[in-house]
Enzyme design. Structure first.
Site, PDB file in Angstrom:
ATOM      1  N   TYR A   1     -48.742 -35.403 -49.759  1.00 45.86           N
ATOM      2  CA  TYR A   1     -47.883 -34.177 -49.422  1.00 45.86           C
ATOM      3  C   TYR A   1     -46.418 -34.535 -49.069  1.00 45.86           C
ATOM      4  O   TYR A   1     -45.553 -33.945 -49.459  1.00 45.86           O
ATOM      5  CB  TYR A   1     -48.752 -33.130 -48.382  1.00 45.86           C
ATOM      6  CG  TYR A   1     -47.868 -31.979 -47.946  1.00 45.86           C
ATOM      7  CD1 TYR A   1     -47.589 -31.163 -48.602  1.00 45.86           C
ATOM      8  CD2 TYR A   1     -47.564 -32.116 -46.612  1.00 45.86           C
ATOM      9  CE1 TYR A   1     -46.855 -29.933 -48.158  1.00 45.86           C
ATOM     10  CE2 TYR A   1     -46.805 -31.090 -46.085  1.00 45.86           C
ATOM     11  CZ  TYR A   1     -46.326 -30.052 -46.801  1.00 45.86           C
ATOM     12  OH  TYR A   1     -45.659 -29.104 -46.187  1.00 45.86           O
TER      13      TYR A   1
ATOM     14  N   GLY B   1     -46.065 -16.031 -49.223  1.00 47.25           N
ATOM     15  CA  GLY B   1     -46.317 -17.135 -48.103  1.00 47.25           C
ATOM     16  C   GLY B   1     -46.076 -16.592 -46.617  1.00 47.25           C
ATOM     17  O   GLY B   1     -45.343 -15.557 -46.642  1.00 47.25           O
ATOM     18  N   GLN B   2     -46.302 -17.605 -45.673  1.00 51.12           N
ATOM     19  CA  GLN B   2     -46.096 -17.156 -44.320  1.00 51.12           C
ATOM     20  C   GLN B   2     -44.724 -16.748 -44.234  1.00 51.12           C
ATOM     21  O   GLN B   2     -44.345 -15.856 -43.375  1.00 51.12           O
ATOM     22  CB  GLN B   2     -46.649 -18.262 -43.538  1.00 51.12           C
ATOM     23  CG  GLN B   2     -48.062 -18.333 -43.263  1.00 51.12           C
ATOM     24  CD  GLN B   2     -48.505 -19.414 -42.236  1.00 51.12           C
ATOM     25  OE1 GLN B   2     -49.094 -18.992 -41.367  1.00 51.12           O
ATOM     26  NE2 GLN B   2     -48.316 -20.648 -42.303  1.00 51.12           N
TER      27      GLN B   2
ATOM     28  N   ASP C   1     -45.048 -19.297 -61.026  1.00 52.74           N
ATOM     29  CA  ASP C   1     -45.847 -20.235 -60.499  1.00 52.74           C
ATOM     30  C   ASP C   1     -44.957 -21.631 -60.728  1.00 52.74           C
ATOM     31  O   ASP C   1     -44.716 -21.950 -61.915  1.00 52.74           O
ATOM     32  CB  ASP C   1     -47.064 -20.270 -61.577  1.00 52.74           C
ATOM     33  CG  ASP C   1     -48.012 -21.282 -60.929  1.00 52.74           C
ATOM     34  OD1 ASP C   1     -47.804 -22.290 -60.068  1.00 52.74           O
ATOM     35  OD2 ASP C   1     -49.238 -21.515 -61.405  1.00 52.74           O
ATOM     36  N   LEU C   2     -44.877 -22.214 -59.627  1.00 53.63           N
ATOM     37  CA  LEU C   2     -43.965 -23.318 -59.611  1.00 53.63           C
ATOM     38  C   LEU C   2     -44.552 -24.623 -60.476  1.00 53.63           C
ATOM     39  O   LEU C   2     -43.706 -25.536 -61.039  1.00 53.63           O
ATOM     40  CB  LEU C   2     -43.369 -23.926 -58.379  1.00 53.63           C
ATOM     41  CG  LEU C   2     -42.739 -22.951 -57.665  1.00 53.63           C
ATOM     42  CD1 LEU C   2     -42.200 -23.728 -56.125  1.00 53.63           C
ATOM     43  CD2 LEU C   2     -41.413 -22.289 -58.245  1.00 53.63           C
TER      44      LEU C   2
ATOM     45  N   TYR D   1     -37.374 -25.397 -48.205  1.00 48.66           N
ATOM     46  CA  TYR D   1     -38.232 -25.687 -46.807  1.00 48.66           C
ATOM     47  C   TYR D   1     -38.871 -27.096 -47.082  1.00 48.66           C
ATOM     48  O   TYR D   1     -39.493 -27.260 -47.951  1.00 48.66           O
ATOM     49  CB  TYR D   1     -39.423 -24.563 -46.338  1.00 48.66           C
ATOM     50  CG  TYR D   1     -38.594 -23.381 -46.140  1.00 48.66           C
ATOM     51  CD1 TYR D   1     -37.948 -23.308 -44.849  1.00 48.66           C
ATOM     52  CD2 TYR D   1     -38.218 -22.440 -46.895  1.00 48.66           C
ATOM     53  CE1 TYR D   1     -37.012 -22.039 -44.554  1.00 48.66           C
ATOM     54  CE2 TYR D   1     -37.559 -21.032 -46.643  1.00 48.66           C
ATOM     55  CZ  TYR D   1     -37.168 -20.906 -45.324  1.00 48.66           C
ATOM     56  OH  TYR D   1     -36.274 -19.698 -45.169  1.00 48.66           O
TER      57      TYR D   1
END
Length: 311
Positions: A140, A11-12, A46-47, A109
């Site tokens: 979300y 990811g970023q 994979d969560l 995060y």
């Protein structure tokens, strides 16, 4: 030497963490694909799959687990609430449970989406603090807030960094979208009534690594929720103007297209976005002596990186 497991290493923030965390000890990377962006094999996690998460935690036996993986498709989450909850909430609780039983630190995060964007007093007169009332607008935000609570309830030592408006020279983000559209179109319409602080993923990774290192040296170990964003604030419209102006100066685009400010109501989305996403980082600064620079400096750094790579 500590062993550090980085979940979501493609990811970023995860990609930047691979470099930023290297001085801290041995890095164990994990991605959903089982390989890093450059093709190097790594742990496959994979969560959404509790079994793969548990196996990775047991295999790594890490002293620090940094969870940079998340379900971040804000609009799609409205149609996939169970999957979003599994990744953003239940998996985080499982990481916490494992860390508690193994004496590990969890770094996780979270997001500005835990707030409704009206400001702590409904007027947006000051940045949100960690203890301000939360009120997510959509799936979300609800699942990310539930993840914060699950981690705290696990009893594990933890640091939760709430961040916002994250971007990098890689991945899917607003900056890269603006560069692509700016090269293709003569006019761009950009929302001007949402305000936040654009924050480079590299800055988040550097700050995370510094916080881990400084916490390890402290007798009283700070923990809990901290806000972590660049200083200053702007609208998406102002950010787009700065991106495209800086890109033109560096030869990344031929000309700056016309940029038209629009209201959120002119750009309807499946999920509602917070109108005010400015976060107060004083707690982070006081606990660790860490302070992020103004968002404009971050943009200059990332555009310079892109320009150097394209030259």
């Amino acid at each position: 030497m500590k062993r550090i497991l980085i979940l979501g290493a493609n990811g970023q923030v995860g990609r930047e963490l691979l470099d930023a965390s290297r001085p801290l000890g041995e890095i164990v990377a994990a991605t959903r694909e089982g390989a890093l962006a450059d093709g190097t094999p790594c742990l496959r996690v994979d969560l959404a799959d509790a079994g793969s998460l548990r196996a990775a935690l047991e295999h790594a036996q890490a002293d620090v687990v940094v969870n940079a993986a998340a379900y971040t498709a804000v609009d799609r989450a409205e149609d996939e609430p169970e999957l979003a909850d599994r990744v953003n909430h239940r998996a985080v609780g499982e990481i916490g449970d494992w860390a508690k039983s193994h004496g590990a630190l969890v770094v996780h995060y979270s997001t500005d989406y835990v707030f409704d964007g009206s400001g702590f007093d409904g007027a947006g007169t000051r940045p949100y603090r960690e203890d301000d009332a939360t009120a997510p607008l959509g799936v979300y935000g609800h699942t990310k807030l539930a993840g914060e609570h699950a981690l705290a309830a696990s009893g594990a030592a933890h640091l939760v960094f709430r961040t916002a408006w994250v971007y990098a020279s890689h991945g899917h983000n607003f900056l890269r979208t603006m560069l692509r559209l700016g090269a293709e179109r003569e006019e761009l319409r950009v929302v001007a009534d949402q305000v936040g602080a654009p924050t480079p993923a590299r800055w988040i990774a550097r700050t995370t690594a510094a916080a881990i290192a400084r916490r390890a040296a402290m007798e009283a170990k700070p923990g809990g929720v901290f806000h972590l964003v660049a200083a200053g604030r702007c609208s998406w419209f102002e950010f787009a103007e700065a991106i495209l102006r800086g890109a033109a100066e560096r030869g990344l685009i031929v000309r700056v297209p016309r940029i038209v400010p629009i209201a959120t109501s002119d750009y309807p989305t499946r999920a509602r976005r917070p109108a005010y996403s400015v976060l107060d980082c004083a707690r982070l600064e006081n606990a660790f002596g860490l302070e992020l620079a103004d968002w404009r400096l971050g943009l200059d750094e990332v555009l310079g990186e892109i320009a150097a790579g394209s030259g």
